[in-house]
Design a protein around this motif. Structure first.
Motif: not given
Length: 456
Positions: A8-10, A12, A43, A195, A233-234, A425
């Motif tokens: 989970d690459v926040v 991205l 998130t 982030d 990503s979220e 995302p």
């Protein structure tokens, strides 16, 4: 079947991928697809949807926090997995594959999660008020193994004015170690680095591109793992310039109440007719009397920076019709975001307002990412003095966060549904067999099950 590694690459987005050649290489040998997120695009809500296949109305995570009506308190960033409804990914997988093993490295709601290995940030709160960095692990012996190999979890690089690549690097190394030694069938890894500078400077700033390049290099060991790799990503972070003070408006209208102790004002949810739990570009507005809902909605709609006011029908249309939601849900304009601030005079703000204090503030505060922009030198001086007092065993306050000056400095936010696909995302997978043109957040769980060799 290969083990499954889910990163989970926040934050991205396709725009940031232009600066990340290693991630692009994974997409080229597998596939890349737009990932439709949920409202709110934050998130806790998004992760819960990925793992359950349910919208917030199903799993109950209506934001990073909400008003706990049964307690009369606002809480953000709770950690217990029991708050998340629905059947989780590993619960479904184990029905078909008893004994399937799972590791969670820093995905949210980790406490009490029924997985085999857990790592999650967990400070030590000493009785005298000191806070020291640390993490929680399951099983307990994993703590000493990771700490001896990697050092103490770098909490102050995970959030706050010092947040940066150090925390994500630690998380990547912890995941590497667990993959090599424990060999889980499914490994979930949360990587927060994007982030920080994207909220500080905005996704259009050169610092955002630099952060993407820095993270791409750090991810290399995981991207080369002997596993099926999924990167998702979220949300995407967008440029913002306008903080919107919902609670100050509600207070000026006589709807929000405060109480005072030691000259400081505290939100009083018990007596307020209406108040907002601000969460990036989304806010839940809790209205005590149903007769007031229409009037509160009208006043909120008139507030500059508010794009939408969702009532019961609007919440249902967006999958937010859950008892934890506010009677109204506000969505910000694309260049705006919502503060939690409710005081009208900075001299009356509670002392925690100037601290990095995510569990006491009744709303999200991105100003925590800065040394007070009104006077950063003085803020750093106060931080140095506080550290000295801490080393001497004395009480201290790390009072470094700006109030309105900090809010005005924020240049990136998220939470609303994306307007531009390049800022939305994305999902990348190393296995081309399951390629598709797009994927919804509610479909991620089924894709992960298939990649793990489980027919859902």
């Amino acid at each position: 079947m290969k083990p499954l590694l889910v990163l989970d690459v926040v934050g991205l987005t396709p725009r940031l991928l232009e600066h990340m050649p290693r991630l692009r290489a994974v997409a080229e040998r597998g596939f890349q697809a737009p990932l439709g997120t949920v409202l709110p695009a934050v998130t806790c809500s998004a992760q819960s949807t990925f793992l359950t296949g349910e919208p917030p109305s199903g799993h109950g995570i209506v934001g990073n926090g909400w008003y706990f009506r049964e307690l009369g308190e606002v809480f953000l960033w709770r950690q217990h997995n029991g708050l998340v409804g629905g059947e989780k990914l590993w619960e479904t997988a184990r029905k078909a594959k008893p004994g399937l093993t799972v590791a969670n490295v820093c995905w949210w709601y980790a406490m009490g999660m029924d997985v085999d290995w857990t790592v999650t940030p967990r400070p030590i709160y000493h009785a005298d008020g000191r806070k020291d960095p640390d993490c929680y692990t399951y099983p307990p012996e994993l703590h000493d193994d990771l700490t001896s190999a990697l050092g103490t979890f770098p909490l102050f690089s995970y959030w706050g004015a010092g947040a940066g690549i150090t925390s994500s690097a630690w998380i990547v190394k912890a995941a590497q170690r667990i993959l090599a030694r424990q060999k889980p069938d499914i490994t979930l890894v949360y990587i927060p680095h994007l982030d920080y500078d994207l909220q500080r400077f905005g996704p259009s700033a050169p610092q955002a591109a630099a952060a993407a390049r820095e993270l791409d290099e750090e991810l290399a060991p995981l991207l080369g793992a002997e596993a099926t790799v999924v990167v998702l990503s979220e949300y995407g972070i967008v440029d913002v310039s306008r903080p919107v003070d919902i609670n100050r408006m509600l207070r000026s209208e006589g709807l929000l109440e405060v109480y005072t102790q030691a000259g400081m004002e505290y939100l009083d949810p018990w007596t307020s007719r209406a108040f907002a739990v601000a969460d990036h570009q989304i806010a839940h507005v809790y209205v005590k009397d149903p007769a007031d809902v229409a009037a509160v909605a009208k006043r909120c709609a008139e507030l500059p920076g508010v794009a939408q006011v969702l009532d019961a029908a609007g919440k249902a249309a967006h999958g937010l019709d859950h008892e934890r939601s506010g009677e109204l849900v506000l969505v910000a304009e694309p260049d705006a975001w919502f503060t939690y601030y409710y005081w009208l005079d900075d001299a009356r703000a509670p002392d925690f307002a100037k601290l990095v204090e995510i569990h006491r503030k009744p709303g999200y505060d991105p100003a925590e990412l800065f040394f007070d922009p009104a006077n950063p030198g003085a803020a750093k001086g106060r931080a140095g003095l506080a550290l000295l007092r801490k080393k001497l065993g004395m009480r201290y306050l790390m009072s470094v966060v700006g109030l309105d000056a900090g809010a005005r400095a924020v240049r990136g936010s998220h939470g609303r549904l994306p307007d531009d696909p390049r800022d939305a995302p994305v999902l990348i997978c190393s296995d081309p067999e399951y390629a598709r043109d797009e994927i919804a957040a509610t479909e991620v769980k089924d894709l992960l099950l298939k990649l793990a060799g489980v027919d859902s």
